[in-house]
Design a protein around this motif. Structure first.
Motif, PDB file in Angstrom:
ATOM      1  N   ALA A 210       0.833  -1.213   0.000  1.00  0.00           N
ATOM      2  CA  ALA A 210       0.000   0.000   0.000  1.00  0.00           C
ATOM      3  C   ALA A 210       0.864   1.258   0.000  1.00  0.00           C
ATOM      4  CB  ALA A 210      -0.932   0.001   1.206  1.00  0.00           C
ATOM      5  N   VAL A 211       1.978   1.218   0.706  1.00  0.00           N
ATOM      6  CA  VAL A 211       2.900   2.355   0.735  1.00  0.00           C
ATOM      7  C   VAL A 211       3.395   2.664  -0.674  1.00  0.00           C
ATOM      8  CG1 VAL A 211       5.215   3.086   1.449  1.00  0.00           C
ATOM      9  CG2 VAL A 211       3.650   2.099   3.125  1.00  0.00           C
ATOM     10  N   GLU A 212       3.806   1.637  -1.392  1.00  0.00           N
ATOM     11  CA  GLU A 212       4.318   1.833  -2.749  1.00  0.00           C
ATOM     12  C   GLU A 212       3.211   2.270  -3.697  1.00  0.00           C
ATOM     13  OE1 GLU A 212       7.210   2.150  -5.647  1.00  0.00           O
ATOM     14  OE2 GLU A 212       7.379   1.923  -3.483  1.00  0.00           O
ATOM     15  N   GLU A 213       2.014   1.705  -3.544  1.00  0.00           N
ATOM     16  CA  GLU A 213       0.909   2.105  -4.401  1.00  0.00           C
ATOM     17  C   GLU A 213       0.595   3.588  -4.248  1.00  0.00           C
ATOM     18  OE1 GLU A 213      -3.819   1.245  -5.330  1.00  0.00           O
ATOM     19  OE2 GLU A 213      -2.807   0.085  -3.777  1.00  0.00           O
ATOM     20  N   GLU A 214       0.545   4.053  -3.015  1.00  0.00           N
ATOM     21  CA  GLU A 214       0.253   5.472  -2.794  1.00  0.00           C
ATOM     22  C   GLU A 214       1.349   6.361  -3.372  1.00  0.00           C
ATOM     23  OE1 GLU A 214      -1.233   8.528   0.706  1.00  0.00           O
ATOM     24  OE2 GLU A 214      -0.553   6.512   1.244  1.00  0.00           O
ATOM     25  N   GLU A 215       2.592   5.902  -3.284  1.00  0.00           N
ATOM     26  CA  GLU A 215       3.697   6.660  -3.873  1.00  0.00           C
ATOM     27  C   GLU A 215       3.490   6.827  -5.374  1.00  0.00           C
ATOM     28  OE1 GLU A 215       7.134   7.690  -2.701  1.00  0.00           O
ATOM     29  OE2 GLU A 215       5.895   7.987  -0.918  1.00  0.00           O
ATOM     30  N   ILE A 216       3.137   5.733  -6.044  1.00  0.00           N
ATOM     31  CA  ILE A 216       2.952   5.777  -7.499  1.00  0.00           C
ATOM     32  C   ILE A 216       1.763   6.654  -7.870  1.00  0.00           C
ATOM     33  CG2 ILE A 216       2.344   4.399  -9.534  1.00  0.00           C
ATOM     34  CD1 ILE A 216       3.933   2.087  -8.255  1.00  0.00           C
ATOM     35  N   ARG A 217       0.718   6.592  -7.076  1.00  0.00           N
ATOM     36  CA  ARG A 217      -0.486   7.378  -7.379  1.00  0.00           C
ATOM     37  C   ARG A 217      -0.267   8.872  -7.162  1.00  0.00           C
ATOM     38  NH1 ARG A 217      -5.426   4.838  -8.069  1.00  0.00           N
ATOM     39  NH2 ARG A 217      -5.548   2.626  -7.539  1.00  0.00           N
ATOM     40  N   THR A 218       0.524   9.233  -6.191  1.00  0.00           N
ATOM     41  CA  THR A 218       0.613  10.641  -5.787  1.00  0.00           C
ATOM     42  C   THR A 218       1.919  11.327  -6.174  1.00  0.00           C
ATOM     43  OG1 THR A 218       1.441  10.024  -3.588  1.00  0.00           O
ATOM     44  CG2 THR A 218      -0.946  10.256  -3.849  1.00  0.00           C
ATOM     45  N   LYS A 219       2.953  10.569  -6.544  1.00  0.00           N
ATOM     46  CA  LYS A 219       4.244  11.167  -6.879  1.00  0.00           C
ATOM     47  C   LYS A 219       4.679  10.751  -8.276  1.00  0.00           C
ATOM     48  CE  LYS A 219       5.946  11.406  -2.108  1.00  0.00           C
ATOM     49  NZ  LYS A 219       7.041  11.004  -1.183  1.00  0.00           N
ATOM     50  N   TYR A 220       4.799  11.728  -9.151  1.00  0.00           N
ATOM     51  CA  TYR A 220       5.186  11.446 -10.532  1.00  0.00           C
ATOM     52  C   TYR A 220       6.549  10.767 -10.583  1.00  0.00           C
ATOM     53  CZ  TYR A 220       6.046  12.183 -15.508  1.00  0.00           C
ATOM     54  OH  TYR A 220       6.314  11.991 -16.836  1.00  0.00           O
ATOM     55  N   SER A 221       7.445  11.150  -9.689  1.00  0.00           N
ATOM     56  CA  SER A 221       8.799  10.606  -9.693  1.00  0.00           C
ATOM     57  C   SER A 221       8.840   9.111  -9.396  1.00  0.00           C
ATOM     58  CB  SER A 221       9.678  11.342  -8.675  1.00  0.00           C
ATOM     59  OG  SER A 221       9.144  11.212  -7.366  1.00  0.00           O
ATOM     60  N   SER A 222       7.758   8.576  -8.787  1.00  0.00           N
ATOM     61  CA  SER A 222       7.709   7.151  -8.467  1.00  0.00           C
ATOM     62  C   SER A 222       7.200   6.310  -9.635  1.00  0.00           C
ATOM     63  CB  SER A 222       6.808   6.915  -7.247  1.00  0.00           C
ATOM     64  OG  SER A 222       7.367   7.504  -6.099  1.00  0.00           O
ATOM     65  N   THR A 224       8.168   4.957 -12.614  1.00  0.00           N
ATOM     66  CA  THR A 224       9.512   4.777 -13.163  1.00  0.00           C
ATOM     67  C   THR A 224       9.553   4.252 -14.588  1.00  0.00           C
ATOM     68  OG1 THR A 224       9.602   2.597 -12.115  1.00  0.00           O
ATOM     69  CG2 THR A 224      10.520   4.451 -10.874  1.00  0.00           C
ATOM     70  N   THR A 225       8.401   3.977 -15.195  1.00  0.00           N
ATOM     71  CA  THR A 225       8.370   3.507 -16.587  1.00  0.00           C
ATOM     72  C   THR A 225       7.347   4.309 -17.371  1.00  0.00           C
ATOM     73  OG1 THR A 225       6.623   1.841 -16.284  1.00  0.00           O
ATOM     74  CG2 THR A 225       8.890   1.163 -15.780  1.00  0.00           C
ATOM     75  N   ASP A 226       7.461   4.251 -18.706  1.00  0.00           N
ATOM     76  CA  ASP A 226       6.513   4.962 -19.561  1.00  0.00           C
ATOM     77  C   ASP A 226       5.084   4.482 -19.341  1.00  0.00           C
ATOM     78  OD1 ASP A 226       8.435   6.557 -20.714  1.00  0.00           O
ATOM     79  OD2 ASP A 226       8.751   5.244 -22.450  1.00  0.00           O
ATOM     80  N   VAL A 227       4.909   3.170 -19.160  1.00  0.00           N
ATOM     81  CA  VAL A 227       3.566   2.617 -18.956  1.00  0.00           C
ATOM     82  C   VAL A 227       2.942   3.190 -17.690  1.00  0.00           C
ATOM     83  CG1 VAL A 227       2.242   0.528 -18.473  1.00  0.00           C
ATOM     84  CG2 VAL A 227       4.013   0.494 -20.227  1.00  0.00           C
ATOM     85  N   LEU A 228       3.698   3.219 -16.597  1.00  0.00           N
ATOM     86  CA  LEU A 228       3.175   3.772 -15.348  1.00  0.00           C
ATOM     87  C   LEU A 228       2.821   5.239 -15.512  1.00  0.00           C
ATOM     88  CD1 LEU A 228       5.478   2.195 -12.605  1.00  0.00           C
ATOM     89  CD2 LEU A 228       3.108   1.622 -13.128  1.00  0.00           C
TER      90      LEU A 228
END
Length: 238
Positions: A210-222, A224-228
């Motif tokens: 959940a920590v990583e998911e929230e990072e990806i949802r809220t921080k562009y820098s997280s 790390t790939t074009d698809v994301l």
């Protein structure tokens, strides 16, 4: 089980639910111009894979639980009195070691989780992906929890039991319980630590995803790939 909050609240910080629903529903099945259904599903799978690889792997390392305050396993309520009593009579080192080996057993067992998670991610459909994209900041984690809890518990429980022996937790806790039960005016206890640590280990695994998911949802820098970046841009649009 984590309950899904209302969609309006879930997307308040990203985009209105109506706008995002319209964007997702209009996505064609080709990659010309906008993302295809497969691309969206693959983006969500990649986000989950990143969470598993980056965060769950940390838990398998020495002190992955013990020195991580988000998931550190503490004693259950009925054993807190044991901890306090041991410290009161000068056995604080034994109490410390008892807590540490519970966390060591969880660290040893978590490696069993990865293959189960990978299979759950592979089975994700476009409908699953769309619900996740429209959901709360832990919607992907909730999906994994729904798909894997029963299987993980069945897998973890015997592994935790074996891990107790591997890290010496069985001997340490046998000593702790024996010493405590021998203290005058205390009630004898015989806790099911295997079941307790299994539950705490599972909670820790989902917490870190959940920590990583929230990072990806809220921080562009997280992302790390074009698809994301492309997939989660959908939730960023106003």
């Amino acid at each position: 089980m984590i309950k899904k909050v209302s969609l309006a609240i879930c997307m308040l910080l990203a985009v209105s639910c109506a706008e995002l629903q319209q964007v997702v529903n209009q996505l064609p099945t080709s990659t010309e111009g906008v993302l295809s259904n497969d691309a969206i599903a693959n983006g969500l799978k990649e986000a989950l894979d990143q969470g598993i690889e980056k965060q769950v792997s940390k838990l398998t390392q020495t002190d992955g639980f013990y020195k991580n305050e988000l998931v550190k396993i503490f004693l259950p309520e009925d054993l807190q009195k044991v901890d306090k009593t041991l410290r009161d009579i000068g056995l604080g080192n034994l109490a410390d070691e008892g807590l540490k080996v519970l966390n060591r057993a969880a660290e040893d067992a978590v490696s069993e989780a990865t293959p189960i998670f990978v299979n759950a991610v592979k089975e994700m459909s476009f409908a699953d992906a769309k619900n996740i994209l429209l959901g709360s900041n832990d919607a992907a984690t909730t999906y994994l929890e729904t798909k894997t809890t029963s299987e993980l518990y069945a897998k973890f429980n015997p592994v935790i039991s074996n891990s107790f022996q591997k890290v010496g937790a069985d001997k340490i806790w046998s000593s702790i319980i024996t010493k405590y039960n021998a203290i005058p005016l205390t009630n004898n206890i015989n806790p099911d630590l295997t079941d307790y640590v299994t539950g705490e280990a599972l909670a820790g695994v989902y917490k870190m995803i959940a920590v990583e998911e929230e990072e990806i949802r809220t921080k562009y820098s997280s992302r790390t790939t074009d698809v994301l970046r492309k997939v989660f841009a959908l939730q960023d649009k106003k």
